[in-house]
Write a protein that holds these residues in place. Structure first.
Motif, PDB file in Angstrom:
ATOM      1  N   GLU A  74      58.414   0.079 -23.538  1.00 52.97           N
ATOM      2  CA  GLU A  74      59.131  -1.038 -22.922  1.00 52.97           C
ATOM      3  C   GLU A  74      58.449  -1.449 -21.610  1.00 52.97           C
ATOM      4  O   GLU A  74      58.323  -2.638 -21.311  1.00 52.97           O
ATOM      5  CB  GLU A  74      60.596  -0.667 -22.653  1.00 52.97           C
ATOM      6  CG  GLU A  74      61.428  -0.496 -23.893  1.00 52.97           C
ATOM      7  CD  GLU A  74      61.384   0.904 -24.519  1.00 52.97           C
ATOM      8  OE1 GLU A  74      62.263   1.181 -25.354  1.00 52.97           O
ATOM      9  OE2 GLU A  74      60.480   1.709 -24.176  1.00 52.97           O
ATOM     10  N   THR A  75      58.022  -0.462 -20.841  1.00 51.25           N
ATOM     11  CA  THR A  75      57.307  -0.732 -19.590  1.00 51.25           C
ATOM     12  C   THR A  75      55.955  -1.366 -19.879  1.00 51.25           C
ATOM     13  O   THR A  75      55.544  -2.325 -19.209  1.00 51.25           O
ATOM     14  CB  THR A  75      57.122   0.571 -18.787  1.00 51.25           C
ATOM     15  OG1 THR A  75      58.395   1.182 -18.596  1.00 51.25           O
ATOM     16  CG2 THR A  75      56.468   0.302 -17.443  1.00 51.25           C
ATOM     17  N   LEU A  76      55.271  -0.861 -20.882  1.00 42.93           N
ATOM     18  CA  LEU A  76      53.986  -1.432 -21.276  1.00 42.93           C
ATOM     19  C   LEU A  76      54.169  -2.885 -21.708  1.00 42.93           C
ATOM     20  O   LEU A  76      53.397  -3.768 -21.299  1.00 42.93           O
ATOM     21  CB  LEU A  76      53.367  -0.607 -22.401  1.00 42.93           C
ATOM     22  CG  LEU A  76      52.018  -1.070 -22.935  1.00 42.93           C
ATOM     23  CD1 LEU A  76      50.973  -1.132 -21.821  1.00 42.93           C
ATOM     24  CD2 LEU A  76      51.570  -0.171 -24.077  1.00 42.93           C
ATOM     25  N   ALA A  77      55.197  -3.161 -22.489  1.00 45.10           N
ATOM     26  CA  ALA A  77      55.469  -4.534 -22.934  1.00 45.10           C
ATOM     27  C   ALA A  77      55.716  -5.449 -21.737  1.00 45.10           C
ATOM     28  O   ALA A  77      55.233  -6.589 -21.714  1.00 45.10           O
ATOM     29  CB  ALA A  77      56.657  -4.552 -23.892  1.00 45.10           C
ATOM     30  N   GLN A  78      56.438  -4.979 -20.740  1.00 44.31           N
ATOM     31  CA  GLN A  78      56.698  -5.787 -19.542  1.00 44.31           C
ATOM     32  C   GLN A  78      55.405  -6.106 -18.808  1.00 44.31           C
ATOM     33  O   GLN A  78      55.193  -7.243 -18.387  1.00 44.31           O
ATOM     34  CB  GLN A  78      57.665  -5.072 -18.609  1.00 44.31           C
ATOM     35  CG  GLN A  78      57.988  -5.856 -17.342  1.00 44.31           C
ATOM     36  CD  GLN A  78      58.702  -7.155 -17.633  1.00 44.31           C
ATOM     37  OE1 GLN A  78      59.766  -7.156 -18.254  1.00 44.31           O
ATOM     38  NE2 GLN A  78      58.145  -8.276 -17.198  1.00 44.31           N
ATOM     39  N   ARG A  79      54.530  -5.119 -18.680  1.00 41.21           N
ATOM     40  CA  ARG A  79      53.246  -5.347 -18.009  1.00 41.21           C
ATOM     41  C   ARG A  79      52.406  -6.372 -18.768  1.00 41.21           C
ATOM     42  O   ARG A  79      51.735  -7.209 -18.169  1.00 41.21           O
ATOM     43  CB  ARG A  79      52.490  -4.039 -17.850  1.00 41.21           C
ATOM     44  CG  ARG A  79      53.126  -3.116 -16.827  1.00 41.21           C
ATOM     45  CD  ARG A  79      52.350  -1.856 -16.638  1.00 41.21           C
ATOM     46  NE  ARG A  79      52.988  -1.034 -15.607  1.00 41.21           N
ATOM     47  CZ  ARG A  79      52.524   0.137 -15.206  1.00 41.21           C
ATOM     48  NH1 ARG A  79      51.427   0.626 -15.745  1.00 41.21           N
ATOM     49  NH2 ARG A  79      53.154   0.810 -14.280  1.00 41.21           N
ATOM     50  N   LEU A  80      52.454  -6.298 -20.074  1.00 39.82           N
ATOM     51  CA  LEU A  80      51.710  -7.260 -20.895  1.00 39.82           C
ATOM     52  C   LEU A  80      52.305  -8.657 -20.764  1.00 39.82           C
ATOM     53  O   LEU A  80      51.569  -9.649 -20.672  1.00 39.82           O
ATOM     54  CB  LEU A  80      51.700  -6.798 -22.355  1.00 39.82           C
ATOM     55  CG  LEU A  80      50.929  -5.494 -22.608  1.00 39.82           C
ATOM     56  CD1 LEU A  80      51.265  -4.938 -23.978  1.00 39.82           C
ATOM     57  CD2 LEU A  80      49.438  -5.692 -22.430  1.00 39.82           C
ATOM     58  N   ALA A  81      53.622  -8.753 -20.732  1.00 40.31           N
ATOM     59  CA  ALA A  81      54.273 -10.055 -20.543  1.00 40.31           C
ATOM     60  C   ALA A  81      53.906 -10.638 -19.184  1.00 40.31           C
ATOM     61  O   ALA A  81      53.681 -11.852 -19.068  1.00 40.31           O
ATOM     62  CB  ALA A  81      55.791  -9.916 -20.681  1.00 40.31           C
ATOM     63  N   ASP A  82      53.820  -9.802 -18.170  1.00 38.00           N
ATOM     64  CA  ASP A  82      53.418 -10.273 -16.839  1.00 38.00           C
ATOM     65  C   ASP A  82      52.013 -10.880 -16.867  1.00 38.00           C
ATOM     66  O   ASP A  82      51.760 -11.893 -16.215  1.00 38.00           O
ATOM     67  CB  ASP A  82      53.474  -9.128 -15.819  1.00 38.00           C
ATOM     68  CG  ASP A  82      54.887  -8.676 -15.509  1.00 38.00           C
ATOM     69  OD1 ASP A  82      55.857  -9.417 -15.797  1.00 38.00           O
ATOM     70  OD2 ASP A  82      55.034  -7.547 -14.985  1.00 38.00           O
ATOM     71  N   VAL A  83      51.113 -10.273 -17.640  1.00 36.79           N
ATOM     72  CA  VAL A  83      49.750 -10.805 -17.791  1.00 36.79           C
ATOM     73  C   VAL A  83      49.813 -12.195 -18.427  1.00 36.79           C
ATOM     74  O   VAL A  83      49.113 -13.119 -18.001  1.00 36.79           O
ATOM     75  CB  VAL A  83      48.878  -9.845 -18.626  1.00 36.79           C
ATOM     76  CG1 VAL A  83      47.594 -10.510 -19.088  1.00 36.79           C
ATOM     77  CG2 VAL A  83      48.571  -8.593 -17.834  1.00 36.79           C
TER      78      VAL A  83
END
Length: 120
Positions: A74-83
């Motif tokens: 979930e944290t990884l997905a958030q970081r990717l969405a931020d990109v």
């Protein structure tokens, strides 16, 4: 009007997870990213600068997966969405992170977390 640009099945090796073995050995993650934006101006002028360069996006997403480990996808997905949202043309993004080798002691096809984020 909202158009979409998608990158699907992007593969990269990362060390994400809560178990020590996941951090030590790493595993393959698969990313799907869909960007929502208006591509009319880019199409009208045949102008790459007025849209999102999906090759550069893919490289930036892989850097995140290969980068600093996190416990949760979930944290990884958030970081990717931020990109994705860092690109000024993008209004919102949907990101799925697949963890096909998740440490589950039962037969399964995939573990997927999907998030949708928009500009604040």
């Amino acid at each position: 009007m909202t158009d979409r640009i998608s990158v699907k099945g992007l593969r990269a090796r990362g060390r994400h997870g809560v178990l020590a073995a996941e951090r030590e050995l790493g595993q393959e993650f698969v990313v799907d990213a869909t960007l929502f934006l208006d591509t009319a101006a880019a199409a009208a002028g045949d102008d790459l600068t007025r849209t999102v360069h999906y090759g550069e996006l893919a490289q930036d997403l892989v850097k995140v997966v290969e980068g600093e480990p996190v416990n949760l996808i979930e944290t990884l997905a958030q970081r990717l969405a931020d990109v994705c949202l860092a690109r000024e043309q993008v209004l919102s993004a949907e990101v799925s992170v697949h963890k096909p080798a998740a440490p589950i002691p039962l037969p399964f096809d995939d573990v997927i977390v999907t998030i949708t984020r928009s500009r604040a």
